[in-house]
Design a protein around this motif. Structure first.
Motif, PDB file in Angstrom:
ATOM      1  N   GLN A   8       0.632  -1.464  -0.329  1.00 40.27           N
ATOM      2  CA  GLN A   8       0.366  -0.049   0.395  1.00 40.27           C
ATOM      3  C   GLN A   8       1.466   1.193  -0.130  1.00 40.27           C
ATOM      4  OE1 GLN A   8      -2.745  -1.191   3.106  1.00 40.27           O
ATOM      5  NE2 GLN A   8      -3.930  -1.204   1.740  1.00 40.27           N
TER       6      GLN A   8
ATOM      7  N   LEU B  90      -5.800  -6.184  -1.435  1.00 39.16           N
ATOM      8  CA  LEU B  90      -6.962  -7.159  -0.342  1.00 39.16           C
ATOM      9  C   LEU B  90      -6.258  -8.559   0.237  1.00 39.16           C
ATOM     10  CD1 LEU B  90     -10.328  -6.773   0.101  1.00 39.16           C
ATOM     11  CD2 LEU B  90     -10.185  -8.330  -1.977  1.00 39.16           C
TER      12      LEU B  90
ATOM     13  N   GLU C 198      -8.631 -13.846   3.789  1.00 36.37           N
ATOM     14  CA  GLU C 198      -8.273 -15.629   4.439  1.00 36.37           C
ATOM     15  C   GLU C 198      -9.034 -16.470   3.784  1.00 36.37           C
ATOM     16  OE1 GLU C 198      -7.820 -15.823   8.648  1.00 36.37           O
ATOM     17  OE2 GLU C 198      -8.522 -17.509   9.383  1.00 36.37           O
TER      18      GLU C 198
ATOM     19  N   ARG D  47     -16.282  -9.137  -2.126  1.00 40.11           N
ATOM     20  CA  ARG D  47     -15.253  -8.125  -1.404  1.00 40.11           C
ATOM     21  C   ARG D  47     -14.499  -8.083  -2.213  1.00 40.11           C
ATOM     22  NH1 ARG D  47     -12.872 -10.887   3.491  1.00 40.11           N
ATOM     23  NH2 ARG D  47     -11.189  -9.537   3.218  1.00 40.11           N
TER      24      ARG D  47
ATOM     25  N   ALA E  52     -15.380  -6.020  -4.536  1.00 39.47           N
ATOM     26  CA  ALA E  52     -16.065  -4.235  -4.703  1.00 39.47           C
ATOM     27  C   ALA E  52     -14.557  -3.165  -4.671  1.00 39.47           C
ATOM     28  CB  ALA E  52     -16.410  -4.013  -2.982  1.00 39.47           C
ATOM     29  N   PHE E  53     -13.207  -4.589  -4.170  1.00 39.15           N
ATOM     30  CA  PHE E  53     -12.119  -4.358  -4.703  1.00 39.15           C
ATOM     31  C   PHE E  53     -11.607  -3.830  -6.082  1.00 39.15           C
ATOM     32  CE2 PHE E  53      -7.656  -6.079  -4.946  1.00 39.15           C
ATOM     33  CZ  PHE E  53      -7.094  -5.004  -4.409  1.00 39.15           C
TER      34      PHE E  53
ATOM     35  N   THR F  80     -21.555  -3.534  -5.754  1.00 34.27           N
ATOM     36  CA  THR F  80     -21.617  -4.064  -4.872  1.00 34.27           C
ATOM     37  C   THR F  80     -22.144  -2.732  -3.590  1.00 34.27           C
ATOM     38  OG1 THR F  80     -19.213  -2.993  -4.668  1.00 34.27           O
ATOM     39  CG2 THR F  80     -19.244  -5.204  -5.615  1.00 34.27           C
ATOM     40  N   GLU F  81     -22.111  -3.677  -1.996  1.00 32.80           N
ATOM     41  CA  GLU F  81     -22.927  -2.772  -1.535  1.00 32.80           C
ATOM     42  C   GLU F  81     -21.305  -1.577  -1.218  1.00 32.80           C
ATOM     43  OE1 GLU F  81     -22.988  -5.738  -1.452  1.00 32.80           O
ATOM     44  OE2 GLU F  81     -23.495  -7.056   0.140  1.00 32.80           O
ATOM     45  N   ILE F  82     -20.418  -2.216  -1.254  1.00 29.61           N
ATOM     46  CA  ILE F  82     -19.887  -1.281  -1.289  1.00 29.61           C
ATOM     47  C   ILE F  82     -19.472   0.642  -1.587  1.00 29.61           C
ATOM     48  CG2 ILE F  82     -17.011  -0.393  -0.776  1.00 29.61           C
ATOM     49  CD1 ILE F  82     -18.014  -2.743   1.777  1.00 29.61           C
ATOM     50  N   LYS F  83     -19.665   0.140  -3.165  1.00 30.29           N
ATOM     51  CA  LYS F  83     -20.166   0.923  -3.446  1.00 30.29           C
ATOM     52  C   LYS F  83     -20.857   2.042  -3.325  1.00 30.29           C
ATOM     53  CE  LYS F  83     -19.502   2.119  -8.760  1.00 30.29           C
ATOM     54  NZ  LYS F  83     -19.079   1.845  -9.981  1.00 30.29           N
TER      55      LYS F  83
ATOM     56  N   ASP G 106     -10.811   2.529   1.149  1.00 28.02           N
ATOM     57  CA  ASP G 106     -10.342   1.175   1.619  1.00 28.02           C
ATOM     58  C   ASP G 106     -11.717   0.470   2.455  1.00 28.02           C
ATOM     59  OD1 ASP G 106      -9.597  -1.604   2.569  1.00 28.02           O
ATOM     60  OD2 ASP G 106      -7.312  -0.422   3.728  1.00 28.02           O
ATOM     61  N   PHE G 107     -12.034  -0.529   2.441  1.00 24.79           N
ATOM     62  CA  PHE G 107     -12.861  -1.017   2.975  1.00 24.79           C
ATOM     63  C   PHE G 107     -12.658  -2.246   3.786  1.00 24.79           C
ATOM     64  CE2 PHE G 107     -13.699  -4.664   0.430  1.00 24.79           C
ATOM     65  CZ  PHE G 107     -13.008  -4.741  -0.693  1.00 24.79           C
TER      66      PHE G 107
ATOM     67  N   MET H 170     -15.269  -6.184   5.569  1.00 26.22           N
ATOM     68  CA  MET H 170     -16.415  -6.600   5.949  1.00 26.22           C
ATOM     69  C   MET H 170     -16.412  -7.326   6.271  1.00 26.22           C
ATOM     70  SD  MET H 170     -18.261  -6.782   1.200  1.00 26.22           S
ATOM     71  CE  MET H 170     -19.735  -7.031   2.766  1.00 26.22           C
TER      72      MET H 170
ATOM     73  N   ASP I  60     -16.976 -11.180   7.447  1.00 30.10           N
ATOM     74  CA  ASP I  60     -16.971 -12.098   6.897  1.00 30.10           C
ATOM     75  C   ASP I  60     -18.248 -13.235   6.266  1.00 30.10           C
ATOM     76  OD1 ASP I  60     -13.576 -12.227   5.423  1.00 30.10           O
ATOM     77  OD2 ASP I  60     -15.830 -11.749   4.018  1.00 30.10           O
ATOM     78  N   LYS I  61     -18.257 -13.756   7.772  1.00 34.14           N
ATOM     79  CA  LYS I  61     -18.772 -14.800   7.763  1.00 34.14           C
ATOM     80  C   LYS I  61     -19.682 -15.419   8.893  1.00 34.14           C
ATOM     81  CE  LYS I  61     -15.496 -18.062   6.015  1.00 34.14           C
ATOM     82  NZ  LYS I  61     -13.962 -18.718   5.828  1.00 34.14           N
TER      83      LYS I  61
END
Ligand code: SF4
Ligand code: SF4
Lengths: 427, 262
Positions: A394, A401, A404, A418, A421-422, B81-84, B121-122, B124, B126-127
């Motif tokens: 970065q 991104l 895992e 994800r 969005a990336f 996406t939700e992020i955008k 940057d973002f 989320m 995850d699980k």
């Protein structure tokens, strides 16, 4: 390539495979392959070879190993690219990298290994316990190595089920470590000579160094073509090429990869690509992706990105460095081998700053828009490196991104979001 | 930059945010919100979305949320996406916004924005449901509160009980245990909110979020959470009145040329 499929069930039965389970595995992998690879648009023609190899992954190739062994040859199975294929070939053996890229027989695995073991190690045990891997059963010797703690200890368990020899890999790269690793190579030669009954001569080793270098050179060419925008080959196909490199016949594979590289260079010159020009270009770094682990590449490329490089053992770490070819004595060759192998940047070593340099360099050479750092859950070595990798990349101005995951499909939906969005972010 | 479809501001857009807990819809006309609706996802979010598609006139549909790809296949929607979507929606409501926090029914996202409103940057979650609206619902039930009471009781308590687990399953038994031990339920409620806030603030720090921070999503209507995030965040906190439709609004705006900051 004949039209009537050969029935290999007898061969598999002779190897002691669990036939119904093995049929189920082949069907699952075949289905995955079709859905993942054959649906890609605009693939290079040269991929036809790898499609064929994959369709015969437990068939024709196993038959070749079988015939080789029946004529007195020995097959050596390996799990890490530190185990030098050159030595195995110089002793008259064949080296096969054993895959560990699918979730299999975890119920049995978890009776032996703790649940919080990485997917690679679990899979390595699962294929043995589930009796579904013909490569394992063809292996006259398995070679382990003292890399991460998980593998090191799991080899003890695997060694209870199969003939296994463990090489001690140092954890640092000082001159005395190189000297020690060289002594391990000498011991390994003795072990191989005992196995094959053949002496490792300077002549044989020189030839095998050349042969394996040629394989790496061919892969270097294939991968160099990915610097073009648009990339002439998908990340999935390029990943597959390296995965297959671990077990295919060396001269044949080299020849086919050079042919593929010829085609890719032509496509690149003509501006023909697999994704539209300007599609987000992604470099993936992290833990190796053993066959048939195509999960992350598939997610990235389905989301409209294109993977243009892998800084991983199923990627640049495998083909980037060559062994010096000028040596004439066995002693000099061993020096060269020890040096080249300890030059691989794996997270099991400390320090491992060379890996970050590699990532930054590849990000520049391949003109990437973003880097995805990929770690298997419970892989301490790569997970701990992840934060430092992300920060350095970065700081160099490339978005990162961090992911895992494991081999299951449970998190594909969330990972896709994800990744999408990336890609939106780096576009 | 022009929108996904390169459309002008006069086009009528339906923005859909199809989540696992709710389906949110925003209808745009002339670049402005002409209608908005929120409905429970139920067991079949796709048919809830279909009802919205039927409901009002539109020229294009843009979908976001976990059901966005279904909407693409069923209604030919464009997808983001939700992020955008949240980045666009929050920036449109508050042009000065530099970060976004969304705590929804099933997931949490934090986004840091560049000056031009683009995503820097973002992160989320995850699980699992840890720290989401679903988590609060389960805990309210374990405490014998309604969701509204949970927030109010937490506000009223002077201090919180330390809750060590963030996993919904473990936290639920922890809470039950605390109740049995005779702990004050208000203090437990406060402790739960504090642990979600801690986790959320940690995520904001990891993406380098600075103020003003827009707090969106259903949980932004919980005053206890808002108070705790405001107290812990080093910057201004903004809560939109339309906190639940930020995603759908952003999705709709993404279709307009120059409509979103992206
Ligand atoms: S990551 Fe390290 S231990 Fe694993 S295969 Fe690669 S070199 Fe070997
Ligand atoms: S992925 Fe990590 S934990 Fe797993 S075998 Fe490789 S180094 Fe060890």
């Amino acid at each position: 390539m004949s039209d009537t499929p050969v029935d290999y069930h007898q061969m598999w039965a002779d190897l002691g495979l669990d036939l119904p389970m093995h049929d189920a595995l082949l069907e699952a992998v075949g289905g995955m392959y079709g859905a993942t690879f054959m649906s890609q648009a605009n693939r290079p023609e040269g991929m036809g070879y790898l499609d064929f190899v994959m369709s015969e992954v437990h068939g024709l190739r196993i038959k070749e190993l079988d015939d080789f062994r029946k004529s007195g040859g020995k097959v050596v199975g390996t799990y890490c690219l530190y185990v030098p294929e050159e030595l195995i070939r110089a002793a008259g053996g064949w080296s096969v990298g054993i895959c560990a890229g699918a979730e299999w027989a975890y119920d049995q695995v978890e009776q032996i290994l703790p649940r919080n073991t990485c997917a690679l190690i679990k899979s390595m045990m699962g294929f043995k316990l589930g009796k579904v891997c013909p490569y394992l059963e063809e292996a006259d010797l398995l070679v382990g190595e003292t890399t991460c703690d998980g593998k090191k200890k799991a080899y003890e368990e695997l060694g209870k089920m199969q003939n296994l020899y463990t090489m001690e890999l140092p954890q640092m790269k000082r001159p005395k470590d190189v000297a020690f690793w060289r002594s391990e190579l000498v011991d390994f030669i003795a072990k191989l000579e005992e196995l094959t009954g053949k002496k490792v001569t300077a002549e044989a080793l020189k030839a095998s160094i050349k042969e394996v270098n040629d394989k790496r050179r061919a892969l270097q060419r294939v991968n160099a073509a990915r610097a073009a925008d648009p990339s002439p080959i998908s990340g999935l196909d390029a990943l597959l090429a390296v995965q297959v490199a671990f077990y295919d016949d060396v001269p044949r594979f080299t020849q086919m990869m050079n042919a593929l590289a010829d085609e890719l260079e032509k496509r690149a010159a003509a501006g023909i690509g697999v994704a539209p020009k300007g599609a987000p270009r992604i470099l993936i770094t992290g833990t190796p992706m053993a066959l048939p682990n195509w999960k992350l590449h598939e997610i990235v490329e389905k989301a409209g990105g294109v993977v243009v490089g892998e800084e991983m053992c199923t990627g640049s770490r495998y083909y980037e460095k060559l062994v010096d070819e000028d040596a004439s004595t066995l002693d000099e060759m061993l020096d060269d081998l020890a040096e080249k192998y300890l030059d691989i940047n794996c997270a099991c070593f400390t320090p491992n700053t060379g890996r970050i340099d590699d990532i930054i360099r590849m990000a520049g050479d391949l003109k990437v828009d973003g880097v995805i750092d990929y770690a298997l859950s419970f892989c301490g070595t790569y997970q701990i490196e992840s934060a430092g990798v992300a920060k350095t990349v970065q700081d160099a101005g490339v978005p990162v991104l961090r992911i895992e995951t494991d081999y299951s499909a449970e998190d594909v939906g969330q990972l896709s979001t994800r990744v999408e969005a990336f890609l939106e972010m780096v576009k | 930059m022009s929108g996904e479809n390169g459309t002008g501001p006069d086009v009528r857009v339906l923005g859909l945010d199809i989540g696992s807990r709710s389906v949110d819809a925003v209808w745009l006309g002339g670049g402005k919100i002409v209608d908005a609706a929120v409905a429970d996802s139920g067991f079949d979010p796709a048919s809830v979305a279909a009802a919205f598609v039927e409901r009002g006139a539109h020229d294009v549909i843009v979908a976001t949320g976990y059901g966005r790809h279904v909407a693409r296949e069923t209604f030919g929607a464009s997808v983001v996406t939700e992020i955008k979507a949240y980045a666009i929606g929050a920036s449109a409501l508050f042009p000065q916004a530099r970060s976004v926090l969304d705590i929804g029914g099933q997931d949490t996202k934090v986004i840091s924005l560049r000056e031009d409103g683009r995503v820097a940057d973002f992160e989320m979650n995850d699980k699992c449901a840890a720290g989401t609206g679903k988590f609060l619902e389960v805990m309210a039930k374990a405490l014998g509160f309604t969701l509204e009471e949970l927030g109010a009781e937490s506000m009223a308590a002077e201090s919180g009980v330390q809750i060590s687990s963030m996993c919904t399953v473990f936290a639920e038994s922890e809470v039950t245990g605390l109740v049995h031990r005779g702990e004050d339920r208000g203090r437990i409620a406060r402790g739960l909110h504090e642990s979600i806030a801690r986790r959320t603030l940690g995520a904001l720090k990891r993406v380098g979020a600075s103020g003003p921070l827009v707090f969106a999503g259903g949980v932004a209507r919980n005053p206890a959470m808002v108070e705790l995030v405001r107290a812990g965040f080093a910057g201004e906190l903004l809560v939109p009145a339309e906190s639940q439709i930020v995603g759908a609004y952003g999705a709709a705006l993404s279709a307009l040329a120059g409509g979103g900051p992206q």
